[in-house]
Design a protein around this motif. Structure first.
Motif, PDB file in Angstrom:
ATOM      1  N   ARG A  59     -10.029  -3.844 -30.091  1.00 28.24           N
ATOM      2  CA  ARG A  59     -11.487  -4.012 -30.097  1.00 28.24           C
ATOM      3  C   ARG A  59     -12.092  -3.915 -31.497  1.00 28.24           C
ATOM      4  NH1 ARG A  59     -14.261  -2.577 -24.771  1.00 28.24           N
ATOM      5  NH2 ARG A  59     -12.585  -2.643 -23.238  1.00 28.24           N
ATOM      6  N   SER A  60     -11.251  -3.853 -32.500  1.00 25.22           N
ATOM      7  CA  SER A  60     -11.773  -3.765 -33.873  1.00 25.22           C
ATOM      8  C   SER A  60     -11.026  -4.751 -34.772  1.00 25.22           C
ATOM      9  CB  SER A  60     -11.647  -2.341 -34.400  1.00 25.22           C
ATOM     10  OG  SER A  60     -10.322  -1.862 -34.285  1.00 25.22           O
ATOM     11  N   VAL A  61     -11.093  -6.012 -34.381  1.00 26.52           N
ATOM     12  CA  VAL A  61     -10.412  -7.073 -35.113  1.00 26.52           C
ATOM     13  C   VAL A  61     -11.438  -8.097 -35.589  1.00 26.52           C
ATOM     14  CG1 VAL A  61      -8.749  -8.959 -34.976  1.00 26.52           C
ATOM     15  CG2 VAL A  61      -8.267  -6.804 -33.820  1.00 26.52           C
ATOM     16  N   ASP A  62     -11.517  -8.265 -36.893  1.00 26.29           N
ATOM     17  CA  ASP A  62     -12.306  -9.334 -37.481  1.00 26.29           C
ATOM     18  C   ASP A  62     -11.414 -10.570 -37.570  1.00 26.29           C
ATOM     19  OD1 ASP A  62     -14.601 -10.385 -39.197  1.00 26.29           O
ATOM     20  OD2 ASP A  62     -12.907 -10.545 -40.595  1.00 26.29           O
ATOM     21  N   ALA A 271     -23.110   4.518 -24.582  1.00 23.20           N
ATOM     22  CA  ALA A 271     -22.306   3.974 -25.676  1.00 23.20           C
ATOM     23  C   ALA A 271     -21.248   4.980 -26.094  1.00 23.20           C
ATOM     24  CB  ALA A 271     -23.190   3.607 -26.866  1.00 23.20           C
ATOM     25  N   SER A 272     -20.195   4.466 -26.729  1.00 21.01           N
ATOM     26  CA  SER A 272     -19.061   5.294 -27.132  1.00 21.01           C
ATOM     27  C   SER A 272     -18.809   5.160 -28.620  1.00 21.01           C
ATOM     28  CB  SER A 272     -17.811   4.874 -26.356  1.00 21.01           C
ATOM     29  OG  SER A 272     -16.665   5.524 -26.856  1.00 21.01           O
ATOM     30  N   PHE A 308     -27.062   1.527 -14.556  1.00 18.98           N
ATOM     31  CA  PHE A 308     -27.105   1.912 -15.966  1.00 18.98           C
ATOM     32  C   PHE A 308     -26.457   0.810 -16.781  1.00 18.98           C
ATOM     33  CE2 PHE A 308     -23.288   3.757 -14.098  1.00 18.98           C
ATOM     34  CZ  PHE A 308     -22.281   3.415 -14.992  1.00 18.98           C
ATOM     35  N   TYR A 309     -26.593   0.901 -18.106  1.00 18.16           N
ATOM     36  CA  TYR A 309     -26.090  -0.130 -19.002  1.00 18.16           C
ATOM     37  C   TYR A 309     -25.013   0.447 -19.922  1.00 18.16           C
ATOM     38  CZ  TYR A 309     -30.298  -2.610 -17.537  1.00 18.16           C
ATOM     39  OH  TYR A 309     -31.268  -3.221 -16.800  1.00 18.16           O
ATOM     40  N   VAL A 310     -23.933  -0.312 -20.118  1.00 18.26           N
ATOM     41  CA  VAL A 310     -22.852   0.084 -21.014  1.00 18.26           C
ATOM     42  C   VAL A 310     -22.829  -0.876 -22.201  1.00 18.26           C
ATOM     43  CG1 VAL A 310     -20.356   0.366 -21.262  1.00 18.26           C
ATOM     44  CG2 VAL A 310     -21.484   1.072 -19.145  1.00 18.26           C
ATOM     45  N   LEU A 311     -22.823  -0.320 -23.389  1.00 20.01           N
ATOM     46  CA  LEU A 311     -22.811  -1.121 -24.607  1.00 20.01           C
ATOM     47  C   LEU A 311     -21.377  -1.375 -25.059  1.00 20.01           C
ATOM     48  CD1 LEU A 311     -25.711   0.079 -24.466  1.00 20.01           C
ATOM     49  CD2 LEU A 311     -25.690   0.149 -26.968  1.00 20.01           C
ATOM     50  N   GLY A 315     -16.407   0.291 -25.729  1.00 18.26           N
ATOM     51  CA  GLY A 315     -15.664   0.484 -26.970  1.00 18.26           C
ATOM     52  C   GLY A 315     -16.561   1.043 -28.062  1.00 18.26           C
ATOM     53  N   ALA A 316     -15.983   1.289 -29.210  1.00 18.66           N
ATOM     54  CA  ALA A 316     -16.747   1.835 -30.337  1.00 18.66           C
ATOM     55  C   ALA A 316     -17.865   0.868 -30.702  1.00 18.66           C
ATOM     56  CB  ALA A 316     -15.831   2.072 -31.525  1.00 18.66           C
TER      57      ALA A 316
END
Length: 373
Positions: A59-62, A271-272, A308-311, A315-316
């Protein structure tokens, strides 16, 4: 990054690898966030080791960075499942670096479940692990015994600068995603779960933006610290969530389990700070809640009478906007390089370790030489 900044960063890493030269030849397997500044760090790692594989955090790939790194290094897919199964993990290690001296670079304790097997049965030799995060530090610390050295930079003073800016970037990204829906956070009730270094920075940033902040931490010492900073505190997760219109989870160790989500008030944003599987047990809601994408990075969870809403899919949330923290990130990367060199020299016995203060001071002095301009 402009050319002068690239040149400065390359020179900084050359100075770090000169100050902390490797010992015997090693192969590294590198779990990493693959963001735009990361290729320079990977090249520095390649200067002191053979990089057997780069395993990007999913989840952290550019994407442009991924393509650039793929041209220089072997890229493998990363999942918790790969290293949760010791047999599969051993097969992977044999295929990737069989017979070699190996150092494992970790972000989040991925290697922890299989470390005993890898150290005992690998045809080469595991010289040690370097762990970057508090989440991973906790995973290694809870093992009955560590069969090899694990050097953690998670609690390094050099990481304080990064953690403070990560907290601010979390709030920036959360605010941006909420505003994209036509909503604002100002004057709302917020809850921060976890009052470590990042959680503290989040709470302080939210308060500076005129939110009313409640802090919950399972550690009563951290709750006392939050109270001394003027935050409202709660001894239970349910109580902390009850009035919160925004909930930010920063424990690194499963902040919300299945039974906790029902305590969220209707319309709350969630959010996380870390990976969704580390912070939020969202998988337990599949089949119970209807999931509806509201926008690219916002999902509505709904059952009869509750929503509810999850951002960012849990993920981060700061990785939506690149998670930039400026040149301070290079302090931590330099300590990771120094820890790699120390393990290649056999400097540590089995167990959990931190780098010595003189090494951190040397890194700070070098950083000032290149970035205090």
């Amino acid at each position: 990054m402009e050319s002068p900044e690239k040149a400065r960063l390359e020179a900084f890493f050359r100075q770090i690898t000169t100050r902390f030269p490797p010992g015997e030849h090693v192969t590294t397997l590198i779990i990493t966030h693959l963001l735009s500044e990361r290729p320079a760090f990977l090249r520095a790692m390649a200067a002191m080791s053979t990089v057997g594989a780069v395993l990007p955090k999913p989840r952290s790939v550019d994407r442009p960075t991924l393509e650039k790194v793929r041209r220089a290094f072997t890229i493998h897919d990363l999942s918790r499942e790969l290293f949760a199964d010791s047999t599969r993990a051993l097969e992977y290690l044999e295929d990737t670096a069989g017979g070699r001296n190996v150092i494992l670079m970790d972000i989040g304790g991925y290697f922890a479940p299989c470390l005993d097997t890898l150290v005992e049965k690998f045809s080469g030799r595991i010289l040690g692990v370097v762990e970057d995060t508090e989440n991973g530090h906790q995973r290694y610390a809870t093992l009955d015994r560590l069969p090899c050295p694990v050097v953690s930079v998670a609690r390094s003073p050099l990481k304080d600068c990064e953690d403070h800016l990560v907290g601010r970037s979390i709030v920036f990204s959360t605010d941006a995603l909420v505003r994209a829906r036509g909503d604002i956070l100002t004057s709302r009730n917020a809850c921060v779960i976890g009052f470590g270094k990042v959680g503290r920075a989040i709470a302080q940033t939210l308060r500076a933006q005129d939110l009313r902040v409640t802090v919950h931490d399972t550690d009563p010492v951290k709750r006392v610290q939050a109270h001394s900073h003027g935050f409202r505190t709660s001894a239970s997760t349910a109580e902390a969530l009850r009035e919160a219109e925004l909930v930010l989870c920063a424990t690194g160790n499963l902040a919300l389990r299945q039974g906790d989500f029902s305590a969220l008030r209707n319309g709350a944003y969630l959010a996380s700070v870390t990976s969704s599987e580390d912070e939020l047990e969202l998988g337990s809601l599949h089949g119970l809640y209807k999931r509806t994408p509201v926008s690219e990075h916002l999902t509505r969870y709904e059952i009869t009478g509750h929503y509810f809403y999850v951002l960012a899919d849990g993920g981060a949330v700061n990785f939506v906007h690149g998670a930039a923290v400026g040149s301070y990130i290079h302090l931590v990367q330099a300590e990771i390089l120094a820890a790699t060199a120390a393990l290649s020299h056999g400097r540590f016995e089995s167990g959990l370790h931190e780098m010595p203060t003189p090494d951190r001071q040397a890194i700070a002095r070098i950083w000032f030489d290149y970035f205090d301009r």
